[in-house]
Design a protein around this motif. Structure first.
Motif, PDB file in Angstrom:
ATOM      1  N   ASP A   1       0.832  -1.293  -0.113  1.00  0.00           N
ATOM      2  CA  ASP A   1       0.085   0.018   0.131  1.00  0.00           C
ATOM      3  C   ASP A   1       0.812   1.185  -0.133  1.00  0.00           C
ATOM      4  O   ASP A   1       0.230   2.484  -0.122  1.00  0.00           O
ATOM      5  N   ASP A   2       2.170   1.112   0.051  1.00  0.00           N
ATOM      6  CA  ASP A   2       3.094   2.497   0.094  1.00  0.00           C
ATOM      7  C   ASP A   2       3.689   2.423  -1.430  1.00  0.00           C
ATOM      8  O   ASP A   2       4.342   1.477  -1.828  1.00  0.00           O
ATOM      9  N   PRO A   3       3.303   3.320  -2.094  1.00  0.00           N
ATOM     10  CA  PRO A   3       3.540   3.612  -3.599  1.00  0.00           C
ATOM     11  C   PRO A   3       5.120   3.673  -3.662  1.00  0.00           C
ATOM     12  O   PRO A   3       5.719   2.936  -4.859  1.00  0.00           O
ATOM     13  N   ASP A   4       5.812   4.323  -2.839  1.00  0.00           N
ATOM     14  CA  ASP A   4       7.248   4.569  -2.984  1.00  0.00           C
ATOM     15  C   ASP A   4       7.784   3.160  -2.796  1.00  0.00           C
ATOM     16  O   ASP A   4       8.706   2.461  -3.527  1.00  0.00           O
ATOM     17  N   MET A   5       7.415   2.215  -1.845  1.00  0.00           N
ATOM     18  CA  MET A   5       8.059   0.905  -1.478  1.00  0.00           C
ATOM     19  C   MET A   5       7.690  -0.286  -2.622  1.00  0.00           C
ATOM     20  O   MET A   5       8.424  -0.974  -3.162  1.00  0.00           O
ATOM     21  N   ARG A   6       6.613   0.032  -3.280  1.00  0.00           N
ATOM     22  CA  ARG A   6       6.051  -0.760  -4.351  1.00  0.00           C
ATOM     23  C   ARG A   6       6.887  -0.310  -5.665  1.00  0.00           C
ATOM     24  O   ARG A   6       7.499  -1.197  -6.328  1.00  0.00           O
TER      25      ARG A   6
END
Lengths: 122, 586
Positions: free
Chosen positions: A9-14
């Motif tokens: 759910d964290d776009p940066d992590m994705r």
């Protein structure tokens, strides 16, 4: 081409996961999900070869809890639980999860994925 | 409650019981007095009986003395008569006259000369000449040679009078003769008269067969009659001497004292003196009445005294003690209550501290979690750049650096907000309380956001005559920035964001309205909680999840409120209020 689904759910992590696994040309980004329900839905739709599964995702259901459903939806797909927390013990007792990688050990993610998918480093 | 109800026990009921016990003790003390009184009464009764008996005995002794004297006198007289020729020679006419004169003069009821066959030779009562006296035992005895014979009391069969029978031998010309005499009992009357018994008393003499020989007063109806079947005579014949309350021959209850008179040849006579019970025991009864009355009055006074004494000396001190005890008990109960309250308060405090501790632990866990994630992101991108710098394309490097920068900002903001929350919750966060120009704060904040060029249209609606607000200017800027930041994040580019200010109920309301996606109803309860990050399309909007929580705390600390109205697909409006500055406040 192996199909990848990232449940995060964290776009940066994705993005970081995509960037990291993007090194492997045999892996193609298939889909993404931010909640357990979406994950099951995407797994069923895309029948991915690999699922990178965050533990704390949107909603009340954790990645570890939804793993059996994802496995049921995509039986041949490998699941890597990817979390900031040490969950090795819990993962051992959950057969649906094939491997566990901590987020602060990002360099291990790709070798683990290759090992599960039977891919060799180019 | 160990002594619950004790005071009640010792109250009215207890003191009444105590008083009753005092009265019982007094009653127990007077019971022996009653016994003594009864004993004294019995003693009085006994002494009265004894006195009557003694008087009767004295009378009997007098009678015996007089009897002896009279008999001796009669013996001498009869002996002298026996020597008179007319008598010895049975000269009838002269003998009769002589005997008549002697009888009349010497108190004989009957005087006669009887021959050996029992035939009367001469007689003081000429009409009884033919009477046969041969069966008289004393005459028989004399004829058998017994000399002078005291025949005893009895009714003279010839005359029917009560007499003491006497017989004396005399030697006639033609053989032995017997001089028979019936001694009249009138002499008893004078003795009885001397004895002076109370009015209503009777003196009765009767013989062995129950024939009344003598009675005073009123002799006529009784003398000569037989009453052997009456309880009086039966008792006297059985006991022979003593005293006893009995029914008299006339049916009147009397105290009878009785004894035997002279007994000759087995034929005795009994003397009974009967004194009416009422008279005999009058003194005893009077004494008893006086004693009982005195006793009753004494008991009454003793009880009365005990009642007042008991109330004054015992009950009132006990009541006072009871009252003191009750007060002490009440104080104890109150004290117990206070301790119980304090204990419950302590428990509540402990529970609250435990909850706070749990909240703090949860907060710490969330902080750690939320610090780990950005750190993992930063670390991951940094590692990627380090390891793959050459392999990455330029835009990918930029992506990595942007992500690092974003996440670092996020981390900074989060750390800052965590510190703020820690200070807010520990009470160290200070607020300036002063009037300030809210319109200026709003204009300035909106201006800052316009400079960011977010692509949104920002509008303000502020009344011209807006009064000054009262609170902390800087905190209001922070709250408004936070709300505007959320509005910008959630509103699509090009949408309008409005900031409207209006007075309401003595306060100023600031509403920040966006045209964003709205917040689902299920998200609302956790909106103002810590780490309740809002999401857009399921993805975390970049933020710490602490902003709304801090806004709420800051607004409330300034005496205001914060609320949200939202509709999915339409937009969201956050509204907070702040007090209006009073005139003259500085």
């Amino acid at each position: 081409m192996k199909v990848l689904v990232v449940v995060e759910d964290d776009p940066d992590m994705r993005l970081l996961v995509q960037m990291t696994l993007g090194e492997e040309p045999a892996l193609g980004m298939g889909g993404k999900a931010t909640s357990a329900a979406q994950a099951v839905k995407e797994a069923s739709r895309l029948q991915p070869d690999l699922v990178i599964l965050d533990n704390f995702i949107e909603g009340d259901v954790t990645g570890l809890e939804v793993a059996p459903e994802i496995k049921a939806a995509a039986p041949h797909g490998k699941i890597i639980l990817f979390s900031s927390y040490e969950l090795a013990d819990q993962v051992r007792s959950e057969p649906a999860v094939d491997a566990f990688v901590r987020k602060n050990q990002l360099p291990e993610l790709l070798p683990t994925a290759r090992r599960l998918l039977g891919l060799k480093e180019a | 409650m160990v002594c619950g109800g004790f005071a009640a026990d010792m109250s009215e009921f207890g003191t009444r019981k105590l008083l009753a016990r005092v009265l019982v003790v007094v009653l127990l003390a007077v019971v022996p007095a009653l016994g003594a009184l009864v004993y004294a009464g019995m003693e009085h009764h006994r002494s009265t009986s004894e006195a009557v008996r003694s008087e009767t005995s004295r009378l009997a002794r007098l009678i015996a003395q007089e009897e002896s004297r009279l008999i001796e006198h009669a013996r001498q007289l009869m002996s002298a008569l026996g020597r008179i020729p007319e008598v010895r020679d049975r000269v009838r006419q002269e003998c009769d006259v002589l005997l008549q004169e002697v009888a009349r003069g010497q108190g004989f009821a009957h005087l006669a000369v009887v021959d050996g066959q029992g035939a009367v030779v001469c007689n003081a009562s000429p009409d009884l000449l033919a009477y046969d006296l041969a069966e008289h035992p004393e005459i028989e005895a004399v004829l058998r040679g017994h000399g002078f014979v005291r025949g005893g009391y009895g009714v003279d069969p010839a005359t029917g009078a009560s007499v003491f029978r006497l017989a004396s031998p005399l030697e006639g010309l033609d053989g032995p003769l017997v001089l028979y005499a019936g001694l009249d009992l009138r002499w008893l009357a004078s003795l009885v008269h001397q004895a002076q018994f109370p009015t209503g008393s009777t003196v009765t003499v009767f013989d062995e067969n129950g024939h009344v020989l003598f009675r005073r007063p009123d002799p006529t109806p009784w003398v000569g009659r037989e009453f052997s079947d009456t309880s009086l005579i039966a008792t006297v014949r059985e006991r022979r001497a003593g005293t006893q309350e009995l029914e008299g021959l006339d049916g009147v209850d009397r105290l009878y004292a009785f004894t035997t008179l002279s007994q000759v040849r087995g034929e005795g006579a009994y003397l009974t003196v009967g004194i009416p019970s009422g008279v005999a025991f009058a003194d005893a009864r009077r004494a008893r009445t006086v004693s009982l009355t005195g006793f009753g009055v004494g008991v009454f006074l003793a009880l009365l005294g005990a009642f007042f004494f008991g109330r004054t000396v015992l009950v009132r001190p006990v009541q006072r003690s009871t009252e003191t005890l009750r007060e002490a008990h009440t104080a104890l109960q109150e004290s117990e209550q206070r301790y119980a309250d304090a204990y419950r308060a302590e428990q509540r405090t402990t529970e609250r501290l435990r909850e706070l501790d749990a909240v703090k632990n949860e907060f710490m866990a969330m902080v750690v979690h939320d610090l780990r994630s950005p750190l993992a992101v930063i670390g991951g991108y940094a590692q990627t750049l380090t390891r793959r710098w050459d392999a990455l394309e330029a835009h990918q490097r930029t992506q990595c650096l942007d992500a690092i920068s974003r996440t670092t900002d996020r981390l900074n903001a989060m750390v800052e907000q965590v510190i703020q929350i820690a200070r807010i919750e520990s009470g160290e966060f200070s607020y300036e309380q002063a009037p300030f120009d809210l319109a200026e704060v709003i204009s300035g904040t909106v201006g800052d956001f316009e400079e960011l060029q977010t692509g949104h249209r920002l509008r303000t609606q502020i009344p011209d005559d807006l009064p000054k607000a009262f609170g902390d200017r800087e905190r209001n800027w922070q709250v408004l920035s936070n709300l505007l930041s959320n509005a910008v994040k959630f509103s699509p580019t090009g949408e309008t964001i409005e900031v409207v200010v209006y007075p309401v109920a003595g306060r100023l309301a600031v509403a920040v309205r966006d045209r964003g996606p709205g917040i689902p109803r299920g998200e609302l309860p956790k909106l103002f909680r810590r780490f309740s990050r809002l999401k857009q399309d399921g993805e975390i909007v970049q933020g710490t999840g602490l902003g709304l929580y801090i806004c709420k705390k800051m607004v409330e600390a300034q005496g205001g409120t914060i609320d949200v109205e939202t509709e999915v697909g339409v937009g969201t409006t956050f509204t907070y209020t702040i007090p209006v500055a009073q005139e003259g406040s500085s």
